[in-house]
Design a protein around this motif. Structure first.
Motif, PDB file in Angstrom:
ATOM      1  N   ILE B 136     100.274  13.569  74.273  1.00 50.78           N
ATOM      2  CA  ILE B 136      99.648  12.631  75.187  1.00 50.78           C
ATOM      3  C   ILE B 136      99.793  13.099  76.630  1.00 50.78           C
ATOM      4  O   ILE B 136      99.288  12.478  77.536  1.00 50.78           O
ATOM      5  N   GLY B 137     100.484  14.217  76.815  1.00 49.55           N
ATOM      6  CA  GLY B 137     100.503  14.842  78.121  1.00 49.55           C
ATOM      7  C   GLY B 137     101.501  14.255  79.101  1.00 49.55           C
ATOM      8  O   GLY B 137     101.345  14.397  80.300  1.00 49.55           O
ATOM      9  N   GLN B 138     102.509  13.571  78.597  1.00 51.72           N
ATOM     10  CA  GLN B 138     103.519  13.037  79.509  1.00 51.72           C
ATOM     11  C   GLN B 138     104.917  13.367  79.001  1.00 51.72           C
ATOM     12  O   GLN B 138     105.314  12.885  77.954  1.00 51.72           O
ATOM     13  N   ASP B 139     105.612  14.171  79.740  1.00 46.54           N
ATOM     14  CA  ASP B 139     107.038  14.361  79.469  1.00 46.54           C
ATOM     15  C   ASP B 139     107.394  14.643  78.015  1.00 46.54           C
ATOM     16  O   ASP B 139     108.367  14.123  77.504  1.00 46.54           O
ATOM     17  N   GLU B 140     106.593  15.470  77.349  1.00 44.73           N
ATOM     18  CA  GLU B 140     106.963  15.805  75.973  1.00 44.73           C
ATOM     19  C   GLU B 140     107.929  16.986  76.007  1.00 44.73           C
ATOM     20  O   GLU B 140     107.608  18.083  75.566  1.00 44.73           O
ATOM     21  N   ILE B 141     109.101  16.735  76.588  1.00 44.61           N
ATOM     22  CA  ILE B 141     110.005  17.851  76.861  1.00 44.61           C
ATOM     23  C   ILE B 141     111.244  17.848  75.991  1.00 44.61           C
ATOM     24  O   ILE B 141     112.010  18.783  76.002  1.00 44.61           O
ATOM     25  N   ASP B 142     111.427  16.788  75.210  1.00 45.88           N
ATOM     26  CA  ASP B 142     112.641  16.704  74.388  1.00 45.88           C
ATOM     27  C   ASP B 142     112.742  17.864  73.404  1.00 45.88           C
ATOM     28  O   ASP B 142     113.832  18.329  73.089  1.00 45.88           O
ATOM     29  N   VAL B 143     111.588  18.320  72.921  1.00 47.71           N
ATOM     30  CA  VAL B 143     111.577  19.372  71.907  1.00 47.71           C
ATOM     31  C   VAL B 143     112.307  20.615  72.404  1.00 47.71           C
ATOM     32  O   VAL B 143     112.990  21.296  71.654  1.00 47.71           O
ATOM     33  N   SER B 144     112.225  20.872  73.713  1.00 51.40           N
ATOM     34  CA  SER B 144     112.863  22.078  74.254  1.00 51.40           C
ATOM     35  C   SER B 144     114.387  21.991  74.172  1.00 51.40           C
ATOM     36  O   SER B 144     115.076  22.995  74.174  1.00 51.40           O
ATOM     37  N   SER B 150     110.928  27.415  72.587  1.00 47.66           N
ATOM     38  CA  SER B 150     109.894  26.406  72.798  1.00 47.66           C
ATOM     39  C   SER B 150     108.685  27.019  73.484  1.00 47.66           C
ATOM     40  O   SER B 150     108.793  27.793  74.435  1.00 47.66           O
ATOM     41  N   ILE B 151     107.531  26.665  72.933  1.00 44.46           N
ATOM     42  CA  ILE B 151     106.262  27.196  73.405  1.00 44.46           C
ATOM     43  C   ILE B 151     105.484  26.054  74.032  1.00 44.46           C
ATOM     44  O   ILE B 151     105.319  25.000  73.419  1.00 44.46           O
ATOM     45  N   VAL B 152     105.061  26.244  75.273  1.00 47.52           N
ATOM     46  CA  VAL B 152     104.234  25.238  75.932  1.00 47.52           C
ATOM     47  C   VAL B 152     102.805  25.759  75.961  1.00 47.52           C
ATOM     48  O   VAL B 152     102.555  26.877  76.387  1.00 47.52           O
ATOM     49  N   MET B 153     101.890  24.937  75.469  1.00 46.27           N
ATOM     50  CA  MET B 153     100.489  25.373  75.386  1.00 46.27           C
ATOM     51  C   MET B 153      99.638  24.740  76.474  1.00 46.27           C
ATOM     52  O   MET B 153      99.777  23.563  76.790  1.00 46.27           O
ATOM     53  N   PHE B 154      98.739  25.554  76.996  1.00 42.62           N
ATOM     54  CA  PHE B 154      97.760  25.082  77.969  1.00 42.62           C
ATOM     55  C   PHE B 154      96.391  25.491  77.466  1.00 42.62           C
ATOM     56  O   PHE B 154      96.266  26.403  76.662  1.00 42.62           O
ATOM     57  N   SER B 155      95.361  24.819  77.945  1.00 40.15           N
ATOM     58  CA  SER B 155      94.017  25.315  77.688  1.00 40.15           C
ATOM     59  C   SER B 155      93.309  25.297  79.029  1.00 40.15           C
ATOM     60  O   SER B 155      93.760  24.616  79.945  1.00 40.15           O
ATOM     61  N   PRO B 156      92.215  26.058  79.167  1.00 36.47           N
ATOM     62  CA  PRO B 156      91.551  26.099  80.470  1.00 36.47           C
ATOM     63  C   PRO B 156      91.276  24.706  81.036  1.00 36.47           C
ATOM     64  O   PRO B 156      91.296  24.494  82.228  1.00 36.47           O
ATOM     65  N   ARG B 157      91.068  23.746  80.170  1.00 40.17           N
ATOM     66  CA  ARG B 157      90.763  22.391  80.632  1.00 40.17           C
ATOM     67  C   ARG B 157      91.969  21.697  81.259  1.00 40.17           C
ATOM     68  O   ARG B 157      91.798  20.768  82.019  1.00 40.17           O
ATOM     69  N   THR B 158      93.176  22.117  80.898  1.00 37.04           N
ATOM     70  CA  THR B 158      94.343  21.427  81.455  1.00 37.04           C
ATOM     71  C   THR B 158      94.656  21.906  82.875  1.00 37.04           C
ATOM     72  O   THR B 158      95.584  21.419  83.491  1.00 37.04           O
ATOM     73  N   GLY B 159      93.857  22.866  83.375  1.00 37.27           N
ATOM     74  CA  GLY B 159      94.104  23.490  84.665  1.00 37.27           C
ATOM     75  C   GLY B 159      94.427  22.537  85.790  1.00 37.27           C
ATOM     76  O   GLY B 159      95.447  22.675  86.462  1.00 37.27           O
ATOM     77  N   ASP B 160      93.566  21.550  85.947  1.00 41.29           N
ATOM     78  CA  ASP B 160      93.742  20.671  87.088  1.00 41.29           C
ATOM     79  C   ASP B 160      94.936  19.731  86.927  1.00 41.29           C
ATOM     80  O   ASP B 160      95.292  19.003  87.839  1.00 41.29           O
ATOM     81  N   GLN B 163      99.438  20.563  88.543  1.00 42.26           N
ATOM     82  CA  GLN B 163     100.157  19.955  89.667  1.00 42.26           C
ATOM     83  C   GLN B 163     100.999  18.779  89.178  1.00 42.26           C
ATOM     84  O   GLN B 163     102.191  18.704  89.442  1.00 42.26           O
ATOM     85  N   ALA B 164     100.332  17.912  88.440  1.00 43.90           N
ATOM     86  CA  ALA B 164     100.984  16.690  87.988  1.00 43.90           C
ATOM     87  C   ALA B 164     102.114  16.978  87.005  1.00 43.90           C
ATOM     88  O   ALA B 164     103.082  16.241  86.925  1.00 43.90           O
ATOM     89  N   MET B 165     101.971  18.069  86.254  1.00 48.85           N
ATOM     90  CA  MET B 165     102.947  18.337  85.215  1.00 48.85           C
ATOM     91  C   MET B 165     104.147  19.129  85.714  1.00 48.85           C
ATOM     92  O   MET B 165     105.115  19.302  84.996  1.00 48.85           O
ATOM     93  N   LYS B 166     104.053  19.616  86.932  1.00 49.09           N
ATOM     94  CA  LYS B 166     105.070  20.504  87.474  1.00 49.09           C
ATOM     95  C   LYS B 166     106.490  20.057  87.162  1.00 49.09           C
ATOM     96  O   LYS B 166     107.307  20.828  86.689  1.00 49.09           O
ATOM     97  N   ALA B 167     106.725  18.780  87.417  1.00 48.15           N
ATOM     98  CA  ALA B 167     108.087  18.283  87.305  1.00 48.15           C
ATOM     99  C   ALA B 167     108.613  18.362  85.871  1.00 48.15           C
ATOM    100  O   ALA B 167     109.779  18.628  85.661  1.00 48.15           O
ATOM    101  N   GLY B 168     107.766  18.128  84.907  1.00 51.87           N
ATOM    102  CA  GLY B 168     108.246  18.094  83.535  1.00 51.87           C
ATOM    103  C   GLY B 168     108.002  19.383  82.785  1.00 51.87           C
ATOM    104  O   GLY B 168     108.858  20.262  82.693  1.00 51.87           O
ATOM    105  N   ILE B 169     106.798  19.494  82.303  1.00 50.35           N
ATOM    106  CA  ILE B 169     106.484  20.514  81.326  1.00 50.35           C
ATOM    107  C   ILE B 169     106.568  21.936  81.889  1.00 50.35           C
ATOM    108  O   ILE B 169     106.864  22.887  81.175  1.00 50.35           O
ATOM    109  N   MET B 170     106.378  22.068  83.213  1.00 52.99           N
ATOM    110  CA  MET B 170     106.462  23.408  83.815  1.00 52.99           C
ATOM    111  C   MET B 170     107.900  23.924  83.859  1.00 52.99           C
ATOM    112  O   MET B 170     108.136  25.097  84.063  1.00 52.99           O
ATOM    113  N   GLU B 171     108.846  23.010  83.722  1.00 51.71           N
ATOM    114  CA  GLU B 171     110.249  23.419  83.806  1.00 51.71           C
ATOM    115  C   GLU B 171     110.828  23.811  82.459  1.00 51.71           C
ATOM    116  O   GLU B 171     111.946  24.298  82.373  1.00 51.71           O
ATOM    117  N   ILE B 172     110.078  23.542  81.389  1.00 54.80           N
ATOM    118  CA  ILE B 172     110.574  23.929  80.071  1.00 54.80           C
ATOM    119  C   ILE B 172     109.701  25.050  79.514  1.00 54.80           C
ATOM    120  O   ILE B 172     108.736  25.466  80.133  1.00 54.80           O
TER     121      ILE B 172
END
Ligand code: B12
Ligand SMILES: Nc1nc2c(ncn2[C@@H]2O[C@H](COP(=O)(O)OP(=O)(O)OP(=O)(O)O)[C@@H](O)[C@H]2O)c(=O)[nH]1
Ligand SMILES: [Mg+2]
Lengths: 133, 288
Positions: B136-144, B150-160, B163-172
């Motif tokens: 759902i795109g919010q703080d799904e960081i427990d798995v790490s 742990s593999i974090v997946m992005f797709s070209p559509r998640t580009g924008d 910024q918003a995800m920096k705090a959570g998912i970018m750190e894992i």
């Protein structure tokens, strides 16, 4: 409280998935955990999925006319795999005249077109309660 | 009926009990198998990528398990679990075990039972165990915290959304995957991630894949292998066991407090008072 888990599966080459999706959503909204397998499932896949997922029910949606063969195969594989205690229900386009034979094979109930989903939900919940009492 | 099938059903029934909060010992058991977590927004291709991983590990004659999470409805408590639709061609493989779990109100992207289910699978010699988070795109960081790699997946559509995800998912994430590399903006996406990562000072490999065709999967597998060698060298992280114990403890304590308050009818009274405009802080002070 223990959640109720149900497999909703489309068997064979039948591509009519509207009914299966309608029923899946209705069951979710009634508090069930619904494992939807998607289209074109073999009886073996359906049974394996039900076993691995620890399902309380198997629900087959079938509008292709192949319900007799599919039902017979699923029940046979369930027995072979020592999992005949998982009840199987069917929905879709199934002539009334086939229902007695399906029940003879071991299908617990059939829900045809126009069945209000509330009726299906009540039936499944009651079935589970009575089965476990 | 063979004994193999029998023991598989036994495992499935054990997992079902774990899911219902029974068989408590599994909640505190270490997971000895290698674990790989896959997280990322809804529809980025997590399940499709996992089928590629299953295929690879089956070619290597390994027993593979997948625990895939989808969200429970906060209103009905029900859930529609659809991750396995993409993996169904492995449904009858005796060496592949796929379990769908609903989040059941737990935040963080995996269910409370996920770790315990993984320990049961580990005990049955499934190795590796792949864990898919809900998307759902919010703080799904427990798995790490739970898995080795742990593999974090992005797709070209998640580009924008970066910024918003920096705090959570970018750190894992030990590995970043830019999936759907067949879409035009994939290169820009990978470049942006490279920039973000170099600024953060973390070392994370960034790999482009097309999960639907299998392109880039070999590179991803190399990266996973490399990371697992690192884990082998230093030993599995302790954080995993700590995470498992902490999350179950938090849940137990919450349930215990709620139940004991309910028994004394404090709970309903507190809710009523809050509705009647009493300060929540004040009520909490009184309750605890
Ligand atoms: C819409 C439709 C299509 C759409 C399907 C879209 C889709 N993605 O689902 C399209 C146009 C693609 C289509 C194609 C075909 N169709 Co068509 N289609 C229909 C139609 C008009 C309605 C089906 C529907 O969606 N109903 C709405 C849903 C909500 O109802 P339902 O599925 O019955 O589900 C309800 C219950 O049955 C029950 N239920 C269903 N599943 C389950 C499961 C469980 C567990 C439970 C508890 C309950 C339950 O609950 C639901 C809610 O009450 C029916 C005619 C009809 N009146 O049923 C023909 C019909 C099913 N189709 C038919 C045929 C022949 C075809 C084609 C072969 C036509 C062709 N020659 O190309 C193709 C085959 C496609 C394929 N690959 O399988 C025939 C089947 C004849 C038969 N069984 O002998 C029908 C009956 C029409 C007819 N009278 O001839 N079709
Ligand atoms: N073009 C393209 N489509 C892809 C690729 N990978 C996956 N898809 C498609 O993206 C859609 C979603 O794929 P899933 O694997 O279900 O994605 P997911 O991340 O598991 O989705 P959720 O579990 O719902 O969060 C499907 O239609 C896939 O076929 C890819 O590399 N390129
Ligand atoms: Mg998925």
């Amino acid at each position: 409280m223990r959640k109720l888990r149900i497999i909703v599966a489309k068997a064979g080459l039948d591509g009519h998935d509207r009914g299966a999706k309608v029923v899946s959503r209705a069951l979710r909204d009634a508090g069930f955990e619904v494992i939807y397998t998607g289209l074109r499932q073999s009886p073996e896949q359906i049974v394996s999925t039900a076993i691995d997922e620890g399902a309380d029910f198997i629900g087959i949606s079938i509008l292709s006319g192949a319900h007799m063969i599919v039902a017979e195969k699923i029940i046979r594989i369930l027995k072979k795999r020592n999992a005949a205690d998982i009840p199987v229900f069917m929905g879709g386009i199934i002539p009334d005249s086939d229902i007695p034979d399906l029940k003879k094979i071991g299908i617990k109930a059939v829900f045809g077109p126009g069945t209000p989903t509330s009726k299906t939900i009540t039936y499944l919940k009651n079935y589970h309660e009575n089965d476990n009492s | 009926m063979t004994t193999v099938e029998n023991s598989r059903r036994q495992l499935a029934q054990l997992i079902r009990k774990i899911e219902e909060g029974e068989e408590f010992s599994y909640y505190t058991k270490r997971i000895l198998s290698r674990t790989i977590g896959i997280t990322g927004s809804g529809g980025v291709g997590k399940s499709t990528l996992i089928t590629r991983l299953i295929q690879h590990y089956r070619e290597k004659r390994k027993k593979v398990a997948v625990v895939a999470t989808d969200p429970s409805s906060p209103f009905s408590g029900g859930a529609l679990l659809g991750d396995r639709i993409r993996m169904q061609r492995f449904a009858t493989d005796p060496n592949v075990f796929i379990k769908s779990v609903a989040s059941r109100g737990k935040q963080g992207g995996i269910a409370l039972s996920t770790g315990a289910i993984a320990s049961a699978l580990s005990e049955s010699k499934y190795d590796p165990i792949i864990i898919e988070t809900l998307g759902i795109g919010q703080d799904e960081i427990d798995v790490s915290k739970l898995v080795d790699t742990s593999i974090v997946m992005f797709s070209p559509r998640t580009g924008d959304q970066i910024q918003a995800m920096k705090a959570g998912i970018m750190e894992i994430g030990d590995i970043f995957v830019v999936n759907k590399a067949d879409m035009p903006a994939a290169d820009a996406m990978a470049a942006q991630l490279t920039k973000e990562i170099s600024e953060s000072g973390r070392r994370v490999e960034i790999i482009k894949t097309i999960a639907t065709t299998g392109e880039g999967i070999d590179k991803l597998l190399e990266a996973i292998e490399k990371h697992q060698k690192l884990i082998d060298a230093v030993g599995k992280k302790k954080e995993s066991a700590v995470y498992q114990i902490e999350s179950i403890l938090r849940d137990k304590i919450y349930c215990y407090i709620k139940e004991s308050l309910q028994k004394k009818n404090y709970w309903d009274k507190a809710i009523k008072d809050i509705i009647n405009g009493e300060s929540i802080a004040e009520i909490i002070k009184q309750l605890v």
